[in-house]
Design a protein around this motif. Structure first.
Motif, PDB file in Angstrom:
ATOM      1  N   LEU A 194      -6.421  32.003  10.234  1.00 15.28           N
ATOM      2  CA  LEU A 194      -7.861  31.923  10.225  1.00 15.28           C
ATOM      3  C   LEU A 194      -8.269  31.103   9.015  1.00 15.28           C
ATOM      4  O   LEU A 194      -7.744  31.316   7.925  1.00 15.28           O
ATOM      5  CB  LEU A 194      -8.413  33.349  10.131  1.00 15.28           C
ATOM      6  N   VAL A 195      -9.166  30.169   9.189  1.00 19.43           N
ATOM      7  CA  VAL A 195      -9.642  29.343   8.078  1.00 19.43           C
ATOM      8  C   VAL A 195     -11.162  29.429   8.031  1.00 19.43           C
ATOM      9  O   VAL A 195     -11.842  29.124   9.005  1.00 19.43           O
ATOM     10  CB  VAL A 195      -9.216  27.866   8.240  1.00 19.43           C
ATOM     11  N   ASN A 196     -11.685  29.883   6.892  1.00 19.99           N
ATOM     12  CA  ASN A 196     -13.121  29.867   6.638  1.00 19.99           C
ATOM     13  C   ASN A 196     -13.417  28.611   5.832  1.00 19.99           C
ATOM     14  O   ASN A 196     -12.684  28.298   4.894  1.00 19.99           O
ATOM     15  CB  ASN A 196     -13.545  31.109   5.848  1.00 19.99           C
ATOM     16  N   TYR A 197     -14.470  27.904   6.202  1.00 16.69           N
ATOM     17  CA  TYR A 197     -14.754  26.649   5.509  1.00 16.69           C
ATOM     18  C   TYR A 197     -16.252  26.461   5.283  1.00 16.69           C
ATOM     19  O   TYR A 197     -17.078  27.043   5.978  1.00 16.69           O
ATOM     20  CB  TYR A 197     -14.208  25.453   6.285  1.00 16.69           C
ATOM     21  N   VAL A 198     -16.567  25.651   4.289  1.00 19.09           N
ATOM     22  CA  VAL A 198     -17.924  25.162   4.030  1.00 19.09           C
ATOM     23  C   VAL A 198     -17.787  23.674   3.769  1.00 19.09           C
ATOM     24  O   VAL A 198     -16.950  23.244   2.976  1.00 19.09           O
ATOM     25  CB  VAL A 198     -18.573  25.855   2.812  1.00 19.09           C
ATOM     26  N   GLU A 199     -18.605  22.872   4.462  1.00 17.01           N
ATOM     27  CA  GLU A 199     -18.557  21.420   4.328  1.00 17.01           C
ATOM     28  C   GLU A 199     -19.963  20.896   4.064  1.00 17.01           C
ATOM     29  O   GLU A 199     -20.872  21.109   4.872  1.00 17.01           O
ATOM     30  CB  GLU A 199     -18.001  20.821   5.620  1.00 17.01           C
ATOM     31  N   CYS A 200     -20.156  20.272   2.917  1.00 13.69           N
ATOM     32  CA  CYS A 200     -21.473  19.726   2.573  1.00 13.69           C
ATOM     33  C   CYS A 200     -21.819  18.569   3.506  1.00 13.69           C
ATOM     34  O   CYS A 200     -20.948  17.799   3.911  1.00 13.69           O
ATOM     35  CB  CYS A 200     -21.500  19.262   1.119  1.00 13.69           C
ATOM     36  N   ILE A 201     -23.091  18.461   3.836  1.00 11.75           N
ATOM     37  CA  ILE A 201     -23.551  17.453   4.789  1.00 11.75           C
ATOM     38  C   ILE A 201     -23.835  16.113   4.114  1.00 11.75           C
ATOM     39  O   ILE A 201     -23.459  15.064   4.631  1.00 11.75           O
ATOM     40  CB  ILE A 201     -24.806  17.961   5.537  1.00 11.75           C
ATOM     41  N   LYS A 202     -24.473  16.125   2.946  1.00  6.76           N
ATOM     42  CA  LYS A 202     -24.914  14.884   2.313  1.00  6.76           C
ATOM     43  C   LYS A 202     -24.015  14.395   1.176  1.00  6.76           C
ATOM     44  O   LYS A 202     -24.202  13.291   0.685  1.00  6.76           O
ATOM     45  CB  LYS A 202     -26.343  15.046   1.796  1.00  6.76           C
ATOM     46  N   VAL A 203     -23.082  15.211   0.746  1.00 10.82           N
ATOM     47  CA  VAL A 203     -22.144  14.804  -0.306  1.00 10.82           C
ATOM     48  C   VAL A 203     -20.725  15.066   0.176  1.00 10.82           C
ATOM     49  O   VAL A 203     -20.501  15.854   1.090  1.00 10.82           O
ATOM     50  CB  VAL A 203     -22.397  15.539  -1.652  1.00 10.82           C
ATOM     51  N   ASP A 204     -19.766  14.411  -0.430  1.00  9.34           N
ATOM     52  CA  ASP A 204     -18.366  14.531  -0.027  1.00  9.34           C
ATOM     53  C   ASP A 204     -17.718  15.740  -0.698  1.00  9.34           C
ATOM     54  O   ASP A 204     -17.129  15.624  -1.771  1.00  9.34           O
ATOM     55  CB  ASP A 204     -17.614  13.245  -0.395  1.00  9.34           C
ATOM     56  N   TYR A 205     -17.877  16.907  -0.072  1.00 15.15           N
ATOM     57  CA  TYR A 205     -17.262  18.130  -0.599  1.00 15.15           C
ATOM     58  C   TYR A 205     -16.961  19.069   0.553  1.00 15.15           C
ATOM     59  O   TYR A 205     -17.796  19.267   1.443  1.00 15.15           O
ATOM     60  CB  TYR A 205     -18.195  18.829  -1.596  1.00 15.15           C
ATOM     61  N   LYS A 206     -15.754  19.629   0.534  1.00 10.14           N
ATOM     62  CA  LYS A 206     -15.364  20.612   1.533  1.00 10.14           C
ATOM     63  C   LYS A 206     -14.512  21.673   0.855  1.00 10.14           C
ATOM     64  O   LYS A 206     -13.630  21.351   0.062  1.00 10.14           O
ATOM     65  CB  LYS A 206     -14.583  19.963   2.674  1.00 10.14           C
TER      66      LYS A 206
END
Length: 83
Positions: A1-13
């Motif tokens: 299982l992988v929980n993730y957050v990925e920014c929409i306007k900047v390059d960050y995950k």
């Protein structure tokens, strides 16, 4: 299982892998297990008052979700119906 957050306007995950032995699925309003799994792995948009606090980049709009990287055939599903 992988929980993730990925920014929409900047390059960050950011992501975190977790072992799991069971998955608690909500069945209320779902036609079948596939629809319940789609809801479980659905993407949430973090915006407005609910922005993601991105470490060095401040508060950002982001996508938050869960994916399965490995699916074990002996996984246990717990079905929950809240009223």
């Amino acid at each position: 299982l992988v929980n993730y957050v990925e920014c929409i306007k900047v390059d960050y995950k950011s992501s975190r892998e977790e072992k799991f032995y069971d998955v608690q699925l909500s069945i209320k309003g779902s036609e079948d297990i596939y629809e319940s799994l789609e809801k479980y792995t659905g993407v949430e948009i973090l915006d407005g008052d609910n922005l993601y606090d991105c470490e060095k980049l401040g508060k950002q709009e982001a996508r938050k979700g869960t994916t399965f990287n490995v699916f074990i055939f002996s996984s246990m599903f717990c079905f929950v119906e809240y009223s």
